[in-house]
Every structure is written in structure tokens, then in C-alpha cells.
Design a protein around this motif. Structure first.
Motif, PDB file in Angstrom:
ATOM      1  N   UNK A  94       0.812  -1.225   0.000  1.00  0.00           N
ATOM      2  CA  UNK A  94       0.000   0.000   0.000  1.00  0.00           C
ATOM      3  C   UNK A  94       0.846   1.277   0.000  1.00  0.00           C
ATOM      4  N   UNK A  95       1.979   1.247   0.736  1.00  0.00           N
ATOM      5  CA  UNK A  95       2.841   2.430   0.751  1.00  0.00           C
ATOM      6  C   UNK A  95       3.330   2.756  -0.655  1.00  0.00           C
ATOM      7  N   UNK A  96       3.637   1.715  -1.423  1.00  0.00           N
ATOM      8  CA  UNK A  96       4.087   1.940  -2.794  1.00  0.00           C
ATOM      9  C   UNK A  96       3.017   2.660  -3.602  1.00  0.00           C
ATOM     10  N   UNK A  97       1.779   2.219  -3.439  1.00  0.00           N
ATOM     11  CA  UNK A  97       0.704   2.869  -4.194  1.00  0.00           C
ATOM     12  C   UNK A  97       0.590   4.341  -3.806  1.00  0.00           C
ATOM     13  N   UNK A  98       0.583   4.602  -2.492  1.00  0.00           N
ATOM     14  CA  UNK A  98       0.475   5.989  -2.038  1.00  0.00           C
ATOM     15  C   UNK A  98       1.647   6.815  -2.543  1.00  0.00           C
ATOM     16  N   UNK A  99       2.831   6.213  -2.505  1.00  0.00           N
ATOM     17  CA  UNK A  99       4.023   6.960  -2.888  1.00  0.00           C
ATOM     18  C   UNK A  99       4.018   7.300  -4.370  1.00  0.00           C
ATOM     19  N   UNK A 100       3.478   6.393  -5.207  1.00  0.00           N
ATOM     20  CA  UNK A 100       3.450   6.736  -6.625  1.00  0.00           C
ATOM     21  C   UNK A 100       2.380   7.792  -6.918  1.00  0.00           C
ATOM     22  N   UNK A 101       1.382   7.876  -6.060  1.00  0.00           N
ATOM     23  CA  UNK A 101       0.362   8.912  -6.257  1.00  0.00           C
ATOM     24  C   UNK A 101       0.832  10.253  -5.703  1.00  0.00           C
ATOM     25  N   UNK A 102       1.669  10.218  -4.669  1.00  0.00           N
ATOM     26  CA  UNK A 102       2.141  11.455  -4.026  1.00  0.00           C
ATOM     27  C   UNK A 102       3.640  11.371  -3.774  1.00  0.00           C
ATOM     28  N   UNK A 260       7.143   6.437 -10.256  1.00  0.00           N
ATOM     29  CA  UNK A 260       6.104   5.441 -10.505  1.00  0.00           C
ATOM     30  C   UNK A 260       6.667   4.036 -10.602  1.00  0.00           C
ATOM     31  N   UNK A 261       7.892   3.927 -11.077  1.00  0.00           N
ATOM     32  CA  UNK A 261       8.506   2.611 -11.211  1.00  0.00           C
ATOM     33  C   UNK A 261       9.423   2.329 -10.024  1.00  0.00           C
ATOM     34  N   UNK A 262      10.279   3.290  -9.700  1.00  0.00           N
ATOM     35  CA  UNK A 262      11.348   3.013  -8.745  1.00  0.00           C
ATOM     36  C   UNK A 262      10.887   2.912  -7.296  1.00  0.00           C
ATOM     37  N   UNK A 263       9.856   3.675  -6.925  1.00  0.00           N
ATOM     38  CA  UNK A 263       9.420   3.614  -5.532  1.00  0.00           C
ATOM     39  C   UNK A 263       8.888   2.232  -5.140  1.00  0.00           C
ATOM     40  N   UNK A 420       0.305   5.294 -10.191  1.00  0.00           N
ATOM     41  CA  UNK A 420       0.664   4.488 -11.358  1.00  0.00           C
ATOM     42  C   UNK A 420       0.865   3.034 -10.944  1.00  0.00           C
ATOM     43  N   UNK A 421       1.019   2.817  -9.644  1.00  0.00           N
ATOM     44  CA  UNK A 421       1.076   1.440  -9.156  1.00  0.00           C
ATOM     45  C   UNK A 421      -0.137   1.218  -8.272  1.00  0.00           C
TER      46      UNK A 421
END
Lengths: 476, 244
Positions: A94-102, A260-263, A420-421
Motif C-alpha cells: 500500500x505504501x508503494x501505491x500511495x508513494x506513486x500517487x504522491x 512510478x517505477x522506482x518507488x 501508477x502502481x
């Protein structure tokens, strides 16, 4: 992931009359754009992100906890590390999703303040800052243990235990280094992590072969749950400090290239990699000595394991690796803590002065001192397990809330929210992640929980007093 | 008339770098991409530096931009806070499709331009920069080539004559153009020696990135020893095939 921005109109001001800094215009793969003409360059690649995650985590799980964990849970400590890794993974997704959005600096604090409001944000943000201090202090005490072991190895007899003193010394040194040093610390961090992984892979491969009997040693069969089932969970709560690093990647999300990819790759990748290392380490360590003897060696148990396998050279190698690992973890945590102070100060939850940049060195000396100073006090206590648990407590609150924030955002689905994720298995994964994070807290020592609660309450009161009128919540 | 070539002028805006004398006049006919950048240590978040330095940096950039505008250039300003100046410069070159990068050194009014021609690759971009920047001035242009052993005089002649024709098409009258060819000498030394009597050097990059030029590749010996402004023509990022 071009040109998306969080639709936030942050308003209000703090006691000192400072308002939150306005949000950027756009976020791209390479920069964060403000006012059309001002750009903040993204410079950390995937390797750098992985190095931050692994470098922060690996110091604790391998070099400090094996002895303590085996003492608490017996052979089943292996399972404790597996549980810790699973929870970390459930949160990392979930952190990855949030991080790609913000993809902005501040990580978990930023996600929670924008999706759930300033009060939650303040508790998490201040908690993150303090939690990282507890974590750094924990690593420094671990470093102290390794440095002391070096003295023992050299046959130098000291009339007192040098653990705390060395921890303090390195605490001061690290803070001074991060204020005055302008060398390329990220490159050094990458190299350190690389060396560690090579040393560990070699050592553990030998250990595994030995444990399964290739070199004729073989291990003593031992009852798996020798201490019962409950200690497995309390041990999981204790060793969870070994999994705090992946969220540090999100703290520098604003500086990651192609976020979007690296996080997601850096966060999930570092969790998976360290979990494998931890589980193999504890397996090798317990099979070498059995849980009881391992427990007697305490923080530097791995040195004895290495000596058992490879004699003096092995012990020296692991001593060196332990020093490097705890040092890099402490360093990474201090830097992350300073980033957390910056994020809070940007949003007017701390005085603007706190993120001031030093004119001579270009470094945030106030934020670094705000991180380094209290660490010394904490190191002074010298209590490894308490420091580790409080650090975990404060992070677990943030982890749980991040999962909740994800569910909130998915349900409201505001227009600006376009990660993006996307996390697989929604809503089960974030829901289980939240429950597991909060659930793990229950298994901590009373003292750790009490300190954690006090820190949270103090954070909330500070927010009410200092920045009660500041609104950071996005349009959701 | 030729199109205004985009020329990147990178300035470390908060470290006392400014626009040296004569540089704004030099680029009067160009489209200047003025990149003010500030390199910060890794301990500092770029946004943190921005909070503190944006105003000062923007003011300076504004003033520098006006210098170019007064001289007649069109100007685009960018302010970047970065951990990695090289990445920032490379990215800006690509994003703004800059034909060349200026290593800004002071100069007197330009009368003599030295154009170092290495080979056929990128010769069209070289021509567009020379014509765009100096086409409407009265500066005389010297095409300078250090021939390799295997190159025949005929090859060299074809190369330089082609360039002269191309420049003539783009508005640099052939009579203003001279050619000079040398053999049996170290290319770098030759260029630096030859550049002594010139006001500006135009040369191709020796490496895919300008930044390596600025931060210490062989070519920056030219800039160091020459002391005047150097226009480093960038390779075409999009294609690796030679242009026509």
C-alpha cells in the motif's frame, strides 16, 4: 506518470504566523515543478532507493537481534522474522501505491496528512521524527556493542562497559558529519550496502551448507517452539525494528527518479531482500549453537557464530560488517529524521527555522541537530530492546494509518488520486496490513507501549497548541 | 533569416557566477535557455533549499535574463535545485532541445570565430549554431580541421566545402568564411593554440554530455586555456545516425 498533482489547498497558519508552503504545480519523472519555472531535480535511482531501504534495515536484523530473538523465542525466532517480514510486505505494497500517487518528501507523514487531515498527520509526522530518533539510538547502541567486541577481540580490558560511551561518541560524530560533510554520502552508502550483501551472502552460504551437514558438522535437532507460541509474537514485535527501513525510501520520495517505477521496486524489493537475509541468518545462527547458547551471546552473537564456522577471520569479518551495518543504519535514520523535520516545517507544524539550511555547508543544521541531539539522550539509556520497541511502535502506528489512508482514498477516489502502481488484492491487503500493524503493538512490553502513547499524545497536543488552524487535507 | 538556435547558458546562480561581459551580446540572435541551478548536498532536500533560496535565486535569474533580452535574445528561465548538476544540465538540454551549451567566459565584441570541425557527424547542427548566432553579425568565421592520418586532402576538402556551402545557404556569406587544415598534431593542443587569436570557439562535444565537458573532460582544457566563451554543440539526442 506525468503532470499529476495532489489537489490540496493547504490553509491556516501556526502560532508563529507561518503558513504551509504551497503545493507544487506538477510532478514528473525527473522533477517537481513549482511556479512553472522552479524545478526540484530528482536524482536518486533504483539502486540508490534500494540502498536506502536495505542500508537502513540490515544493521538491526542481522547484527543485533539474532541473539536476543533466540533467547526470547528459541528456534521459532525464525518464524518471528518471517512474521515481521510479512507485515512489512503487507504495508510496503500500500505504501508503494500511495508513494506513486504522491511522490513528495515526508513519506508516510505526507500521505496521511493529505488524506486524513492535519491531526493524524501531526501525530504521525512528529511520531516519525521521534521514532527515527529511537531507531538511530538503537542502532548506535548496537554499534557500541560491536565496537566493544572489537576491544575484547584485541584483548584490551576496560574497567567499564564502553558500549554507551562509544554509542554517544558515534552519535556526535555522525551528526557533525552530516552537518559539515559535503561528500557524496549516497555513493558511500551504496558501496557499504554492496559490501555488506557480499560478505553476508558468502558467510550465510557457508553457514547453510554447514547446517545441512555438508561439512560434517550438522546441527543439533531442537524443539522448534522451545519457549512456547506466545514468545514468537512478542519476539516479532521486538525484531520489527529490523523492518523500518522501507518507509525511509518514501521519506525521500520527492527525490526519486521515475517514482512510478522506482518507488514500488525499491520498497518492496528491499523488504523482500532483507527478509530472506534475516530468515537465513537466524536459521544459520540457531543451527550453529542452538537457541540457548546463542541467546547468551546477546547483541554480538553473530560474531561467535562466524568464529564457530570460520575461526578468527570469520569473527573479524562479521565484526567489521556489524560496525559498517549499524553505522549505516544510524546514519540513514538521522538523515531521514532530518527529512521528516523538513516536511513538518514545510507544512508549518514545526517552526520554519527548523528546516533552515546552513549557508556555509548547505546542510539543514537545525533539523540535523534536532535529530542528533535527542538521540544522544536516548543512547545514554543504553536499553536496546526498549529503544527498538518504541521505534517500532511509532512506525507501526504510521504503517497502520497508511493502510487506512489507502482505503480512504480508494473509496472516495478523488480526481487527483491516480497512482501508477495499484496494490494487488485490494481491499484485503491494506486491511490486513492495518490490522497486523496495530495488532503487533499489543505484543510489546508495557513500558514501550506507554512511551509510545505518551509521544503520540504529546504530538497531538503540540499540534493543537502550535498549528491548530492549519489544514493540510486534500480535496477528497 | 535563420531560426534562433536554442543555446543553454548554465549558471550556478547562488555561488556568485554571473553573466560575464560580452556574453549577452554574443547570444543576441539566439534563443537563450538560462538555467540557474544550485547544487545542494544530499543531506538537504531540494525543497528545503528552495524554501530558503528561491527568492534570491529568482531575482538574480530575472536580472541575468534581462541582460540577454536587452541585447536582443529571447529568453527562457529555469531555476533548479538539485543534488546532481550534471543530470540537471543534461536533462535541460534534452527537454529544451538545445543545439549548444555556452561555457560563459568574458569576451570583447566578437570579430573572429573559430569553428572546430571534427567530422561529418553533427556537422549540420554545427552549421545551424554558427549561422544562427553569427549569421547576422560581421564576424569572420574560420573553419578549422585537424586531419587524421588516413584522411586524404580530398576528404578534408569535401568536408569543409560542404560546410561552407551549408553556412552560405544559412546566411553566412562565403567570403566571410576561411578554412584552415592542419596535420600531424594533437587535436586539443592544435585547437587551443589556434584559438588564441579568436574571440569565440565553437566545437562539438567529445562526449555525450556537456556536463562532462564542464566538469573535466579533455575538451575543457580548451575552455580553460582559451579563457573566452566556448559554444559546445550538442549531439542530436534523438538519433545516432549521421545527419545530412
Amino acid at each position: 506518470m506525468a503532470d499529476e498533482r495532489v489537489d490540496v489547498e493547504s490553509t491556516g497558519q501556526n502560532v508563529a504566523g507561518q503558513a504551509p508552503v504551497e503545493e507544487p504545480e506538477a510532478v514528473t519523472d525527473d522533477v517537481t515543478v513549482h511556479d512553472d519555472e522552479v524545478e526540484l531535480e530528482r536524482t536518486i535511482g533504483l539502486v540508490g532507493g534500494l540502498a536506502i531501504g536495505i542500508g537502513t534495515m540490515i544493521g538491526a536484523g542481522i547484527f543485533v537481534f539474532p541473539g536476543l530473538a533466540a533467547d526470547n523465542a528459541g528456534l521459532a525466532a525464525t518464524l518471528s522474522f518471517v512474521i515481521g517480514g510479512l507485515i512489512a510486505l503487507l504495508v510496503a505494497l500500500p505504501t508503494s501505491e500511495l508513494a506513486t500517487a504522491m511522490p513528495r518528501s515526508g513519506g508516510g507523514y505526507y500521505f496521511i496528512s493529505r488524506s486524513m487531515g492535519t491531526a493524524y498527520g501531526a501525530v504521525v509526522g512528529l511520531g516519525l521524527w521521534l521514532g527515527l530518533m529511537f531507531a538511530s539510538a538503537f542502532y548506535l547502541v548496537g554499534l557500541g556493542h560491536y565496537a566493544s567486541a572489537v576491544f575484547v577481540e584485541l584483548g584490551v580490558e576496560l574497567p567499564f562497559s564502553p558500549v554507551t560511551g562509544i554509542g554517544l561518541l558515534f552519535g556526535v560524530g555522525l551528526t557533525a558529519l552530516s552537518i559539515g560533510g559535503t561528500e557524496n554520502t549516497a555513493k558511500i552508502q551504496n558501496v557499504v550496502v554492496g559490501i555488506l550483501l557480499v560478505v553476508l551472502t558468502g558467510f550465510l552460504s557457508y553457514g547453510v551448507l554447514d547446517a545441512v551437514g555438508v561439512f560434517g558438522g550438522g546441527s543439533v535437532p531442537e524443539e522448534f517452539f522451545s519457549r512456547g507460541y506466545f514468545p514468537v509474537l512478542t519476539t516479532a514485535a521486538l525484531v520489527f525494528t529490523s523492518y523500518l527501513g522501507f518507509a525511509q525510501v518514501a521519506t525521500v520520495a520527492g527525490e526519486i527518479k521515475r517514482p512510478g517505477r522506482n518507488l514500488p521496486l525499491a520498497m518492496v524489493g528491499s523488504v523482500v531482500i532483507v527478509t530472506v537475509f534475516y530468515v537465513v541468518t537466524i536459521f544459520v545462527a540457531t543451527s550453529a549453537f542452538g537457541a540457548d547458547r546463542l541467546g547468551q551471546f546477546g547483541e554480538t552473537a553473530m560474531v561467535e557464530v562466524a568464529r564457530d564456522f570460520l575461526g578468527l577471520p570469520g569473527a573479524v569479518a562479521i565484526l567489521g560488517a556489524g560496525l559498517l551495518a549499524t553505522f549505516s543504519s544510524a546514519n540513514a535514520s538521522i538523515l531521514s529524521a532530518s527529512r521528516a523535520v523538513y516536511a513538518l516545517s514545510r507544512d508549518a507544524l514545526l517552526p520554519r527555522k527548523a528546516s533552515e539550511v546552513n549557508l556555509r555547508y548547505g546542510t539543514p543544521h537545525v533539523a540535523l541537530l534536532a535529530a542528533g541531539g535527542p538521540i544522544l539522550v536516548l543512547v545514554g539509556t543504553g536499553r536496546v530492546e526498549l529503544l527498538a520497541e518504541v521505534a517500532s511502535f511509532l512506525h507501526l502506528i504510521m504503517y497502520g494509518l497508511m493502510c487506512v489512508a489507502l482505503i480512504v482514498l480508494r473509496r472516495r477516489n478523488p480526481e487527483w488520486y491516480s497512482p501508477s502502481y495499484r496494490v494487488p488484492g485490494y481491499p484485503v491487503v491494506p486491511a490486513v496490513g492495518a490490522l497486523a500493524s496495530f495488532g503487533l503493538i499489543v505484543f510489546m512490553q508495557r513500558a514501550s507501549i506507554a512511551i509510545g502513547v505518551v509521544v503520540m499524545a504529546a504530538s497531538y497536543l503540540w499540534y493543537r497548541y502550535y498549528a491548530g488552524s492549519v489544514t493540510l487535507k486534500g480535496d477528497i | 533569416m535563420t531560426d534562433r538556435p536554442s543555446i543553454l547558458v548554465p549558471i550556478r546562480v547562488l555561488e556568485g557566477e554571473s553573466i560575464p561581459e560580452g556574453v549577452s551580446e554574443l547570444l543576441a540572435n539566439a534563443h537563450v535557455v538560462l538555467l540557474g541551478y544550485h547544487v545542494i548536498p544530499e543531506q538537504t532536500a531540494p525543497g528545503q533549499a528552495r524554501m530558503q533560496f528561491e527568492e534570491r535565486a529568482t531575482d538574480r535569474l530575472e536580472a541575468y535574463g534581462s541582460l540577454f533580452e536587452q541585447a536582443g535574445a529571447t529568453v527562457e528561465r529555469r531555476l533548479v535545485f538539485t543534488h546532481d548538476g550534471q543530470k540537471t544540465i543534461d536533462r535541460t538540454i534534452a527537454e529544451h532541445d538545445c543545439l549548444a551549451v555556452l561555457v560563459p567566459n568574458a569576451t570583447r565584441p566578437v570579430e573572429d570565430v573559430l569553428v572546430a570541425v571534427r567530422g561529418t557527424v553533427g556537422v549540420d547542427r554545427l552549421a545551424r549554431v554558427v549561422a544562427g548566432v553569427f549569421g547576422e553579425t560581421n564576424a569572420s568565421v574560420t573553419l578549422y580541421h585537424v586531419a587524421e592520418d588516413e584522411e586524404t586532402d580530398e576528404d578534408v576538402g569535401t568536408l569543409l566545402d560542404g560546410l561552407v556551402d551549408r553556412l552560405d545557404d544559412l546566411g553566412v556569406d562565403a567570403p566571410r568564411i576561411e578554412t584552415r587544415v592542419e596535420r600531424d598534431t594533437d587535436t586539443l593542443d592544435a585547437i587551443t593554440d589556434a584559438s588564441e587569436v579568436f574571440d569565440v570557439v565553437v566545437m562539438g562535444e567529445t562526449d555525450p554530455s556537456l556536463a562532462t565537458f564542464v566538469f573535466g573532460m579533455p575538451a575543457d582544457q580548451v575552455a580553460d586555456r582559451f579563457l573566452g566563451p566556448v559554444l559546445v554543440v550538442q549531439r542530436d539526442a534523438a538519433s545516432t545516425t549521421p545527419e545530412e
